[in-house]
Design an enzyme around this catalytic site. Sequence first.
Site, PDB file in Angstrom:
ATOM      1  CB  SER A 670      -1.040   0.066   1.326  1.00 11.98           C
ATOM      2  OG  SER A 670      -1.949   0.963   0.998  1.00 11.98           O
ATOM      3  CG  ASP A 743      -6.665  -2.103  -4.014  1.00 11.35           C
ATOM      4  OD1 ASP A 743      -7.510  -1.789  -2.994  1.00 11.35           O
ATOM      5  OD2 ASP A 743      -5.521  -1.987  -4.204  1.00 11.35           O
ATOM      6  CG  HIS A 777      -5.743  -2.395  -0.210  1.00 11.65           C
ATOM      7  ND1 HIS A 777      -4.889  -1.804  -1.029  1.00 11.65           N
ATOM      8  CD2 HIS A 777      -4.923  -1.970   1.025  1.00 11.65           C
ATOM      9  CE1 HIS A 777      -3.989  -1.152  -0.699  1.00 11.65           C
ATOM     10  NE2 HIS A 777      -3.954  -1.159   0.609  1.00 11.65           N
TER      11      HIS A 777
END
Length: 817
Positions: A670, A743, A777
């Site tokens: 991330s 995501d 994610h």
Amino acid sequence: MKAFKLLFALVIGAAVCTPSFANQGYQTPSPALAAVVDAKLAPSSYLSNDGQWLALFDRKRIDTLQDLAKEELKLAGIKLNPANFSRSRVRNKFTSLVLKHVETGSEIVVSGLPNGILRSPSWSSDSQYLAFVVEQASSANLWVYNVSTKQARQLSDTPLNSVLTRTPYTWLPDSSAIVANAAVNIGKARISNDSSQIVPVIQQSSGEKAPARTYQNLLTSPYDEAQFKFFAQSQLTYIPLSGQGQPIGQPGLIKSFSVSPDSTNILVGMIDEPFSYQVPYSRFAATWQIWGMRGYTLAELAKQPLADNIPQGYDSVRTGRREFQWRADQGAEVIWAEAQDGGDMKTDVPHHDYLYSLRAPFKRDAKLFAKVERRFDSITWGNGNVALLSEWRFSDRQVRTFVIQPRNADKNRVLFSERSYNDAYKNPGYPIYEKNDLGADVLKVVGGRYLFLRGNGASEKGNIPFLDRYDVKTNTTTRIWQSEAPYYERVRAMLDDEGERLITIRESKTEQPNFFIRDLDDKTLTQLTTFEHPYPEFKGVTKELIRYKRDDGVELSGTLYLPPGYDSTQGPLPVLMWAYPLEYKDKAVASQMRESPYEFTYIGYWGPMPYLAKGIAVFDDPKMPIVGVDGKEPNDLFRKQLVASAKAAVDVLVEKGVADKNKIAIAGHSYGAFMVANLLAHSDLFKTGIARSGAYNRTLTPFGFQGEERDFWQAQDVYAAMSPFFHAEKINEPMLMIHGQEDPNSGTFPMQSERMYAALKGLGKEARLVMLPYEAHGYRARKSLLHVLWEQEQWLDKYLLSDEKPAEPVAAEGVTQ
């Protein structure tokens, strides 16, 4: 030494068998790495309110690819399962249930449950029943376990709807019944997408500023709107323990419901039309009402308009009434906040929020409860004389908490705590709760004056958990107990009013966390659970908390892990660093220690730890603070401080003789992936990088990201300087990118990785992009997790462990190897 050599030979031998990176479909890593995915961790625990029963749920940490491939709809910021009217990506999922009696240690294995996923456990306030949801393919139903009969049964045939309400039920505080959110449209024919009804989708702005972050999975058409209404519609239902449910009120798009402490009223929030294609359901128009238990409307509290024009800023809010809650220390009194600044904290006003209250029978006008100087954060209720009121402000990251007297909340306030919310050293801890006479959760107040606080105890020596007693009358704190080396032990619950008998969770570097009963008066410690070590192959891993300094004087730290059997006579090792940048407004706060050297060494499949099996040293969470000083915002100096932090980490490992400076890899997920790409572009400290689920072009998130409040048009230079996409030509080290194709995270669209890879490929750089089908994610499917481990393993074999000559460095930002 033998353990290290054997494990290293096993993994390297398996890796050599893979000749190339050809696209061969899903792959499996070396056995030592694959075993980490299937390791059995300690169960999740839910302690009954009387402290007598510990409900232990075995966790379902991973899914099958088939689970993720099932149909899901993406509507208004939600991913839902249309087959059973539930969220499709629930985090806490369980497979079995065992109850353990705290005093005797006896265990009860709960049997007779149907095949399915268990979730959302909740004890009744009297601790006689444990409720939970059993989610199956075509419905989710409410079950309860009866402590007296030692039996579990389905409480109602009414299927539940958790599309808007993640937990689709709540206990009445008096334990007599449950209010559940029923799926009224389950079993009905779904809405078809009739091509004759397709119309142009037209949106028009009014000229008023309406900044919005880059949300995913929003509504996009009238058909989406119709589907959202169909699947989100629900019916509140009163279900007594006899199981004969009765509807409460009329069906609606119910997004929130809570029962008053006296079990007589319900606070209900319902979504209204029109909807928005720019923001998720949480910012849609909504009506807030108080209902009686039969569904009659007793009061309408607010008609909130669509909140698609909230002023820019993380502490900005919608105008009008918001944040409704029951006052837990009273029978039926509702509290809410109202902004006095147009929702914009940048407006200069004496008080940014007012709090108002309205009590049963809800016929009179609301009364001003309290004035809040900054933005209202929360109230933790105790009794008529004691509550904790918190307020905050983003500009300086400050949070303040006051002890108030709810009978007159604006007078005689006592400042309990004032700190940056990033300041771990000044964190006073978190209150111990208890059930009051109504069955509601309130502060545990003993003798009318003493509160109890438990915390991690962050300090210069690392985290040292504690239990404190706070005296409301004298505003002083007394330390009752604190963890002692070589253990890391923290308080889970108090079993008395003096803080002498505690349930704790205790662990060490080599011992998995387990529950204990600690008696401070008798000085005894009784072990309650015996969870086994989940990673026996890694028992020999050594761990060291390292402190070092950045060139601007900011103190940093990270945790160094060395492979089993390694000793210094073997010389420097290849190193894998795994990090995540954080933003601060104070150098001293940025330097704080937030770990304990005595915590259990989790290996886990998510981060860098499995690669210890390959003879790689791991430097986990080396701090990468981005500090705004002298009136500057943190991101004004992002690149310079990021590179300086990374260089300090590399230098300390090389100085210790642990790291081969030519064999260090950097990795992150991330915002950590964003960090990786920036470090490869603006330094030559690393031989290679692994970037997962990242964002690389900040112009695709033009209304802010992470802690950046300025929009792109206010800080174009900052957005450009921070975007590694704009500097892809400077990346001269191989970079592996991995991203979930589904995501939904704000800012990390899959397109971010696709466009970055296209740039690197077009520029002739060495890169690899892996897009994982059905993954969000965070990655959940077993096949995906194994393949990610394999991809990372192969990448490290080729670009970190091999003796290939690295690419010629191109100096940037004044840093070279």
